[in-house]
Scaffold this motif. Structure first.
Motif, PDB file in Angstrom:
ATOM      1  N   LYS A  38       0.801  -1.229   0.000  1.00  0.00           N
ATOM      2  CA  LYS A  38       0.000   0.000   0.000  1.00  0.00           C
ATOM      3  C   LYS A  38       0.834   1.280   0.000  1.00  0.00           C
ATOM      4  N   TYR A  39       1.978   1.279   0.691  1.00  0.00           N
ATOM      5  CA  TYR A  39       2.771   2.494   0.843  1.00  0.00           C
ATOM      6  C   TYR A  39       4.234   2.235   0.492  1.00  0.00           C
ATOM      7  N   GLU A  43       6.661   7.161   1.699  1.00  0.00           N
ATOM      8  CA  GLU A  43       5.322   7.471   2.214  1.00  0.00           C
ATOM      9  C   GLU A  43       5.207   7.066   3.686  1.00  0.00           C
ATOM     10  N   LEU A  44       5.792   5.917   4.044  1.00  0.00           N
ATOM     11  CA  LEU A  44       5.757   5.486   5.443  1.00  0.00           C
ATOM     12  C   LEU A  44       6.459   6.487   6.351  1.00  0.00           C
ATOM     13  N   ILE A  47       4.092   9.349   6.831  1.00  0.00           N
ATOM     14  CA  ILE A  47       2.965   8.953   7.677  1.00  0.00           C
ATOM     15  C   ILE A  47       3.392   8.910   9.138  1.00  0.00           C
TER      16      ILE A  47
END
Length: 155
Positions: A38-39, A43-44, A47
């Protein structure tokens, strides 16, 4: 122990994200791709750094055994809607070897406590129909359907 995720957890988060993706890809290969997640790592990192998208992890003996990705969703008061603050569980996963040890329940209840402490009106999530054990788990936790997305598959 449940705590906020940190960048040092990214390898474990990625491994768990692959598990979730594979479950979904097995159930709905028309939607989800095999071998994806998903990421991205970048991106992690973003987040993890954002207080509006907290990730909570369960750690047992130094190993991340599960996670709950969350997103605060805030609706402003309008003519149509009341102001609301919801903590949305974007993804919840327990590593396959650690399942049936109540880690999912601990993560879920932790998220409920965080939501209450932060003035949320509710906790929400989506559950895919290809994962009936997840739906059963969430019902056991006291969740009820809020709305249903209907589909007519073509071809």
């Amino acid at each position: 122990m449940i705590r906020r995720a940190k960048n040092a957890d990214i390898d474990r988060l990625n491994a768990l994200l692959y598990q979730v993706q594979q479950l979904h890809a097995d159930g709905r290969p028309d939607i989800f791709k095999n071998g994806a997640k998903k990421y991205t790592t970048e991106e992690l990192k973003a987040i993890i750094a954002d207080d509006m998208t907290p990730i909570y992890v369960d750690e047992e003996d130094g190993m991340v055994t599960g996670y709950a990705f969350c997103i605060y969703q805030i609706t402003q008061e309008s003519e149509q809607l009341h102001a609301r603050k919801v903590l949305y569980i974007d993804d919840l996963c327990v590593d396959a070897p650690y399942r049936r040890k109540h880690i999912g329940e601990k993560l879920y209840h932790y998220v409920l406590d965080v939501a209450k402490e932060n003035g949320c009106d509710s906790v929400t999530l989506n559950v895919w129909r290809v994962n009936p054990s997840a739906e059963k788990f969430y019902r056991k936790m006291g969740m009820e359907p809020l709305k249903t997305t209907m589909e007519k598959r073509l071809g």
